[in-house]
Structures are given as C-alpha cells and as structure tokens.
Motif scaffolding. Structure first.
Motif, PDB file in Angstrom:
ATOM      1  N   ASN A   1      11.165   0.073  -1.866  1.00 60.32           N
ATOM      2  CA  ASN A   1      12.110   0.376  -2.948  1.00 60.32           C
ATOM      3  C   ASN A   1      11.662  -0.235  -4.269  1.00 60.32           C
ATOM      4  OD1 ASN A   1      13.809   1.873  -1.298  1.00 60.32           O
ATOM      5  ND2 ASN A   1      15.081   0.114  -0.755  1.00 60.32           N
ATOM      6  N   GLU A   2      11.167  -1.472  -4.224  1.00 63.99           N
ATOM      7  CA  GLU A   2      10.715  -2.120  -5.454  1.00 63.99           C
ATOM      8  C   GLU A   2       9.471  -1.431  -6.012  1.00 63.99           C
ATOM      9  OE1 GLU A   2      10.290  -6.313  -5.184  1.00 63.99           O
ATOM     10  OE2 GLU A   2      12.424  -6.677  -4.794  1.00 63.99           O
ATOM     11  N   LEU A   3       8.582  -0.987  -5.130  1.00 59.21           N
ATOM     12  CA  LEU A   3       7.393  -0.277  -5.598  1.00 59.21           C
ATOM     13  C   LEU A   3       7.776   1.035  -6.283  1.00 59.21           C
ATOM     14  CD1 LEU A   3       4.892  -0.826  -2.627  1.00 59.21           C
ATOM     15  CD2 LEU A   3       4.773  -1.810  -4.928  1.00 59.21           C
ATOM     16  N   ARG A   4       8.770   1.709  -5.745  1.00 58.35           N
ATOM     17  CA  ARG A   4       9.237   2.935  -6.390  1.00 58.35           C
ATOM     18  C   ARG A   4       9.820   2.636  -7.755  1.00 58.35           C
ATOM     19  NH1 ARG A   4      11.885   5.519  -0.905  1.00 58.35           N
ATOM     20  NH2 ARG A   4      10.040   6.722  -0.249  1.00 58.35           N
ATOM     21  N   MET A   5      10.575   1.540  -7.853  1.00 57.28           N
ATOM     22  CA  MET A   5      11.129   1.153  -9.155  1.00 57.28           C
ATOM     23  C   MET A   5      10.014   0.772 -10.128  1.00 57.28           C
ATOM     24  SD  MET A   5      14.464  -1.100  -8.019  1.00 57.28           S
ATOM     25  CE  MET A   5      14.780  -1.538  -9.719  1.00 57.28           C
ATOM     26  N   ALA A   6       8.903   0.278  -9.616  1.00 56.80           N
ATOM     27  CA  ALA A   6       7.766  -0.101 -10.466  1.00 56.80           C
ATOM     28  C   ALA A   6       6.888   1.092 -10.824  1.00 56.80           C
ATOM     29  CB  ALA A   6       6.927  -1.171  -9.760  1.00 56.80           C
ATOM     30  N   GLY A   7       7.257   2.273 -10.366  1.00 51.89           N
ATOM     31  CA  GLY A   7       6.519   3.474 -10.760  1.00 51.89           C
ATOM     32  C   GLY A   7       5.596   4.045  -9.714  1.00 51.89           C
ATOM     33  N   ALA A   8       5.679   3.576  -8.477  1.00 53.95           N
ATOM     34  CA  ALA A   8       4.815   4.121  -7.428  1.00 53.95           C
ATOM     35  C   ALA A   8       5.172   5.577  -7.171  1.00 53.95           C
ATOM     36  CB  ALA A   8       4.959   3.309  -6.145  1.00 53.95           C
ATOM     37  N   GLU A   9       4.172   6.452  -7.240  1.00 54.36           N
ATOM     38  CA  GLU A   9       4.389   7.883  -7.022  1.00 54.36           C
ATOM     39  C   GLU A   9       4.229   8.266  -5.553  1.00 54.36           C
ATOM     40  OE1 GLU A   9       2.834   9.268 -11.455  1.00 54.36           O
ATOM     41  OE2 GLU A   9       1.588   9.654  -9.693  1.00 54.36           O
ATOM     42  N   VAL A  10       3.304   7.595  -4.868  1.00 54.43           N
ATOM     43  CA  VAL A  10       3.057   7.867  -3.452  1.00 54.43           C
ATOM     44  C   VAL A  10       2.858   6.533  -2.745  1.00 54.43           C
ATOM     45  CG1 VAL A  10       1.689   9.168  -1.783  1.00 54.43           C
ATOM     46  CG2 VAL A  10       1.883   9.998  -4.130  1.00 54.43           C
ATOM     47  N   ILE A  11       3.438   6.390  -1.546  1.00 48.79           N
ATOM     48  CA  ILE A  11       3.365   5.127  -0.802  1.00 48.79           C
ATOM     49  C   ILE A  11       3.045   5.428   0.654  1.00 48.79           C
ATOM     50  CG2 ILE A  11       4.630   3.057  -0.090  1.00 48.79           C
ATOM     51  CD1 ILE A  11       6.442   3.457  -2.522  1.00 48.79           C
ATOM     52  N   SER A  12       2.254   4.562   1.260  1.00 45.30           N
ATOM     53  CA  SER A  12       2.015   4.647   2.706  1.00 45.30           C
ATOM     54  C   SER A  12       2.034   3.244   3.295  1.00 45.30           C
ATOM     55  CB  SER A  12       0.673   5.323   3.011  1.00 45.30           C
ATOM     56  OG  SER A  12      -0.404   4.474   2.647  1.00 45.30           O
ATOM     57  N   ILE A  13       2.372   3.161   4.586  1.00 41.54           N
ATOM     58  CA  ILE A  13       2.315   1.901   5.339  1.00 41.54           C
ATOM     59  C   ILE A  13       1.464   2.151   6.569  1.00 41.54           C
ATOM     60  CG2 ILE A  13       3.614   0.101   6.532  1.00 41.54           C
ATOM     61  CD1 ILE A  13       6.033   0.840   4.862  1.00 41.54           C
ATOM     62  N   ASN A  14       0.386   1.406   6.680  1.00 40.49           N
ATOM     63  CA  ASN A  14      -0.553   1.590   7.803  1.00 40.49           C
ATOM     64  C   ASN A  14      -0.947   3.067   7.950  1.00 40.49           C
ATOM     65  OD1 ASN A  14      -0.107  -1.117   8.125  1.00 40.49           O
ATOM     66  ND2 ASN A  14       0.165  -1.033  10.330  1.00 40.49           N
ATOM     67  N   ASN A  15      -1.216   3.686   6.804  1.00 44.62           N
ATOM     68  CA  ASN A  15      -1.643   5.101   6.734  1.00 44.62           C
ATOM     69  C   ASN A  15      -0.555   6.082   7.177  1.00 44.62           C
ATOM     70  OD1 ASN A  15      -4.223   4.741   5.629  1.00 44.62           O
ATOM     71  ND2 ASN A  15      -5.094   4.294   7.645  1.00 44.62           N
ATOM     72  N   HIS A  16       0.697   5.634   7.192  1.00 45.52           N
ATOM     73  CA  HIS A  16       1.822   6.530   7.444  1.00 45.52           C
ATOM     74  C   HIS A  16       2.507   6.807   6.103  1.00 45.52           C
ATOM     75  CE1 HIS A  16       1.487   6.311  11.801  1.00 45.52           C
ATOM     76  NE2 HIS A  16       1.378   4.987  11.695  1.00 45.52           N
ATOM     77  N   ARG A  17       2.484   8.063   5.687  1.00 42.62           N
ATOM     78  CA  ARG A  17       3.062   8.452   4.402  1.00 42.62           C
ATOM     79  C   ARG A  17       4.567   8.206   4.411  1.00 42.62           C
ATOM     80  NH1 ARG A  17       0.658  12.325   1.227  1.00 42.62           N
ATOM     81  NH2 ARG A  17       1.808  12.777  -0.681  1.00 42.62           N
ATOM     82  N   ILE A  18       5.073   7.562   3.365  1.00 47.52           N
ATOM     83  CA  ILE A  18       6.488   7.283   3.233  1.00 47.52           C
ATOM     84  C   ILE A  18       7.088   8.265   2.228  1.00 47.52           C
ATOM     85  CG2 ILE A  18       8.228   5.557   2.677  1.00 47.52           C
ATOM     86  CD1 ILE A  18       6.541   4.955   5.179  1.00 47.52           C
ATOM     87  N   THR A  19       8.023   9.069   2.692  1.00 45.07           N
ATOM     88  CA  THR A  19       8.695  10.044   1.832  1.00 45.07           C
ATOM     89  C   THR A  19      10.184   9.729   1.788  1.00 45.07           C
ATOM     90  OG1 THR A  19       9.196  11.628   3.598  1.00 45.07           O
ATOM     91  CG2 THR A  19       7.005  11.756   2.606  1.00 45.07           C
TER      92      THR A  19
END
Length: 234
Positions: free
Chosen positions: A132-150
């Motif tokens: 959530n904080e990364l999204r607030m910081a402007g992250a457009e795409v995020i993954s955790i251990n190569n699992h795409r987070i949508t």
C-alpha cells in the motif's frame, strides 16, 4: 463482402479492362491498315470500337476512384482498430497479464534469525502495508517473489507460509516495484517507519534501485463468475 475482397475484385477488373482495351486498340490499328480509304475517314466499326474504348476508360476511372474510397475507409478502420488494440493492451496491463519492465527498486525482506518470518509478517501486516505504501509512493507495478500484485490479489497466511494469488511463498520476500526512482528514494528516506518496525521484529530489509526492473505477468488469478455487466441507460 469484405473490403479486402472488393479490392481484389476491382484489381482483377482493372486487369481485364486493360486487356480488352489493348485488344480493341490493336483491332483498330489492323482495320485502319487494311482499309483502302483515307485515314481521315472512319468506318462505323472503328467508331464503335473507339466509343467502347472511351466507355471502358471512364469505367476504369470510376473504379479507381472507388478503390481510393475503400483505401481511405480502410485507413480510418485501421486507426480505429489501433485505438481499440491500445485500449485492450492498457486493460491487460492493469489486470497484470503483460510482462513489464522499467525503472524502480527491489526490496528484500529476510530474517535476521534462523526462523520462519511468515507468521510475524502476516500478523503485523508488513507485506500488505508495504504494498500500500509503495502504491502511495507512485509504484505502477508491484510483484512479490515474482508474483504480480494486482487490485484483485490477496496476501494471506496459509499454515506456516504466506500465499499471494493463491500461491505459497517462502522467505526471503523480494518485492519489485516499477516507478519513479526519485519518488522511491524520498519514500525510503523520509516517508516510512515500516522498515524500522520490521527490524525490531527481526526482519532485515535491503533496498536496491535499478534503471530496469522486470516484473512477470500474472500466472494465477481467481475466476470472476458472479458479476454481470449492466449497460448504462442514462
């Protein structure tokens, strides 16, 4: 009939008309060479052939004009299809179904102790808060251990491990985020106490900024089966 088929048919008509005109012109030349009359005198047959040639030339001109109209329509149609394709790709990107790459950062969460950190990470909601904080910081795409987070991804504790998109993950947890590096640097430096809290709980964090971070496409997603699309009648 498809426009591509029409264009082919028109092309064949051009070829046929061209051949007919050539034959007619050749016939006129032969008739004129065989006639004992003055070149200025035309027989009815020659006059008819000349008129037929003129009619065919007019018809070919009309067909060429029609082809130009079809080509113009085809160009407009291509632009519409290109815009539609662009929209489809945009929605595929938002849904996580495309591999992407761009500038960003890589955050690794690992245990400083010889123990599984899945329980504490889930209890303190560290991964969810970090996303959530990364999204607030402007992250457009995020993954955790190569699992795409949508927007439809879940991050939950399942037994002694954490699941993302219904797939188990084991520590260390590697979070990749694509976005503006300057915004990410400001976020890491000034805007969060999350890393300090994790360190207190025995979770070591390391951050790496990179000009190119690659994030894979979504591999598994919950099926959507209960909603219905309702047309807006207003």
């Amino acid at each position: 009939m498809k426009k591509t088929h029409v264009s082919v048919i028109l092309f064949l008509l051009f070829a046929v008309f061209g051949m007919v005109i050539g034959i007619h012109i050749e016939m006129i030349d032969k008739i004129e060479n065989q006639l004992p009359f003055s070149p200025g005198i035309e027989t009815q047959e020659i006059a008819d052939l000349r008129k037929a040639n003129q009619d065919m030339k007019k018809r070919i001109k009309q067909l060429k004009s029609q082809v130009t109209i079809y080509e113009d329509e085809k160009t407009v149609e291509n632009i519409v299809l290109q815009n539609l394709s662009s929209k489809v790709n945009e929605y595929k990107l938002l849904a996580g179904h495309q591999i992407v790459a761009g500038p960003g950062m890589i955050i690794t969460l690992a245990s400083t102790l010889d123990e599984n950190i899945a329980m504490i990470v889930e209890q303190k909601r560290y991964l969810i808060n970090l996303v959530n904080e990364l999204r607030m910081a402007g992250a457009e795409v995020i993954s955790i251990n190569n699992h795409r987070i949508t927007s439809r991804s879940e991050i939950t504790l399942a037994g002694n491990h954490i699941n993302a998109n219904m797939t188990p993950m084991a520590p260390p947890y590697v979070i990749r985020a694509i976005g503006d590096i300057d915004d990410f640097q400001r976020y890491i430096t000034y805007r969060t106490l999350l890393f300090e809290l994790m360190e207190v709980d025995g979770i070591n964090t390391s951050v790496e900024f990179a000009d190119e971070v690659k994030i894979p496409a979504l591999t598994k997603e919950k099926p959507m089966e209960f909603f219905q699309i309702i047309e807006d009648t207003q």
